[in-house]
Design an enzyme around this catalytic site. Structure first.
Site, short mmCIF file in Angstrom:
data_model
loop_
_atom_site.label_atom_id
_atom_site.label_comp_id
_atom_site.label_asym_id
_atom_site.label_seq_id
_atom_site.Cartn_x
_atom_site.Cartn_y
_atom_site.Cartn_z
N SER A 1 51.88 71.55 54.99
CA SER A 1 52.92 71.25 54.00
C SER A 1 52.77 72.21 52.83
O SER A 1 51.78 72.94 52.73
CB SER A 1 52.75 69.81 53.50
OG SER A 1 51.54 69.71 52.76
N ASN B 1 55.23 62.63 63.24
CA ASN B 1 54.36 63.16 62.19
C ASN B 1 53.39 62.11 61.66
O ASN B 1 53.79 60.96 61.42
CB ASN B 1 55.20 63.64 61.00
CG ASN B 1 56.02 64.87 61.33
OD1 ASN B 1 56.03 65.35 62.46
ND2 ASN B 1 56.72 65.38 60.33
N ASP C 1 50.38 61.79 58.56
CA ASP C 1 49.62 62.35 57.45
C ASP C 1 48.81 61.26 56.76
O ASP C 1 47.58 61.34 56.67
CB ASP C 1 50.58 63.04 56.46
CG ASP C 1 49.83 63.90 55.44
OD1 ASP C 1 48.59 63.97 55.50
OD2 ASP C 1 50.49 64.51 54.58
N ASP D 1 55.74 72.18 57.65
CA ASP D 1 56.35 70.88 57.42
C ASP D 1 57.20 70.95 56.13
O ASP D 1 56.72 71.44 55.10
CB ASP D 1 55.21 69.86 57.27
CG ASP D 1 55.69 68.42 57.25
OD1 ASP D 1 56.77 68.14 57.78
OD2 ASP D 1 54.94 67.57 56.70
N HIS D 2 58.41 70.45 56.18
CA HIS D 2 59.29 70.39 55.01
C HIS D 2 59.44 71.70 54.23
O HIS D 2 59.21 71.74 53.02
CB HIS D 2 58.86 69.29 54.04
CG HIS D 2 59.13 67.91 54.56
ND1 HIS D 2 60.38 67.37 54.62
CD2 HIS D 2 58.30 66.97 55.08
CE1 HIS D 2 60.31 66.16 55.14
NE2 HIS D 2 59.07 65.89 55.44
N LYS E 1 54.83 51.85 52.44
CA LYS E 1 56.13 51.93 53.09
C LYS E 1 56.92 50.65 52.95
O LYS E 1 57.99 50.62 52.36
CB LYS E 1 55.95 52.23 54.58
CG LYS E 1 55.33 53.58 54.87
CD LYS E 1 55.26 53.75 56.39
CE LYS E 1 54.41 54.93 56.82
NZ LYS E 1 54.89 56.21 56.31
ZN LIG Z 1 58.18 64.40 56.46
#
Ligand SMILES: [Zn+2]
Length: 326
Positions: A50, A258, A260, A83-84, A188
């Site tokens: 990232s 994904n 993380d 990523d991103h 979340k």
């Molecule tokens: Zn993401």
């Protein structure tokens, strides 16, 4: 095996009903833990970087760690992914660095701008044999500087399957991250989320064979949260994406998932435990080592949830199919 793109992995994953794990790497121990798990489980692997990882470790170190990993586990096909990516320039730079896959995240832009930006990245990357992931719809939560919508808003920002078809056709991209109610980060959901599997189903019907990607899908394991809190941490109660939901998506058109947050939690739990149980310990190898082992154990579990354990061989590419750019 040299670095590979996701082409063969995704083709096999789609055809045979599993998904590839994409794990964020920030340092040597995290990467070694992930790689050891993939080697033991004979699973194909995506190691992703990232912008935050780059800010922390520097691209040169991350590249060297991934290169060393590729050499150390020759039995595992490994894709090196950004990523991103936020701009064309960022993506270009990673393509130039020899990454085999880049993500351009234009999901926060209006539809037409997202298409134009993604298309620009696709044209550049494809010229070097590099594959591109785009994003359509909005995820929830926060991941470094990627900020999504609030939990109560998630259902309003799901990917529209008709727009997904148009997006894929007009950009020519290789895989698409879709919003199906998942959320970045450790905090979340209060209760187990209901993922919009019907969105996956509809896209699959309209775009047969096209690989989809799930972000924000860490499970936020209770086991590690309890250890963190037992040994002095303060992580509030939160629920991630249930393992069964990940397995269900992996059997459908989702080919990349994904992770993380789960890596961070496994590492932190192991280090806290050493610090609490052995207060005289001051050799970093004696807490980073157990952290690496804990990451390995966690990742092995994820590879089974995804169904990609044992699939390294069928995902391996003939050397001539591998990108020559480096
Ligand atoms: Zn993401």
């Amino acid at each position: 095996m040299p670095l590979v793109t996701t082409k063969k992995m995704f083709a096999m994953a789609y055809q045979n009903g599993y998904a590839i794990g994409a794990f964020n790497v920030n340092n040597m121990e995290i990467t070694q833990g992930i790689a050891a798990a993939a080697a033991e489980e004979e699973a194909p692997l995506i190691l992703q970087v990232s912008r935050g990882a780059r800010k922390y470790a520097g691209l040169r170190f991350l590249r060297a760690i991934i290169d060393a990993t590729v050499a150390a586990v020759p039995s595992v096909p490994i894709c090196m992914h950004l990523d991103h990516g936020d701009t064309f320039e960022t993506c270009k730079q990673y393509v130039d660095e020899g990454f085999t896959s880049v993500m351009i995240d234009g999901s926060h832009y209006p539809f037409e701008e997202n298409i134009a930006l993604t298309r620009q990245v696709v044209e550049y990357a494809h010229a070097y044999g590099v594959v591109v992931e785009g994003e359509l719809g909005q995820l929830g939560g926060i991941e470094e500087d990627v900020i999504g919508v609030g939990a109560e808003e998630l259902s309003k920002h799901l990917t529209d399957p008709d727009q997904a078809v148009e997006f894929v056709e007009r950009t020519g991209l290789d895989s698409l991250a879709i919003a199906i109610g998942t959320s970045h980060g450790a905090y979340k959901f209060k209760t187990a989320p209901k993922l919009a599997f019907d969105v996956i189903e509809q896209v699959a019907r309209k775009l047969p064979g096209f690989p989809l990607v799930m972000h924000g899908s860490s499970t936020v394991p209770r086991e590690y949260r309890d250890l963190i809190n037992k040994y002095g941490g303060q992580m509030p109660d939160a629920t991630g994406v249930p393992e069964e939901a990940i397995s269900t998506a992996a059997k459908m058109a989702v080919c990349k998932v994904n992770f993380d947050t789960d890596l961070r939690m496994a590492m932190t739990a192991a280090i806290r435990q050493v610090f609490a149980e052995k207060p005289t310990e001051f050799d970093p190898r004696n807490y980073l080592g157990p952290a690496r082992d804990t990451i390995k154990t966690m990742v092995k579990g994820r590879l089974h949830v995804l169904g990609c354990a044992g699939k390294a061989a069928e995902c391996s590419e003939h050397p001539s199919m591998v990108t020559a750019h480096s």
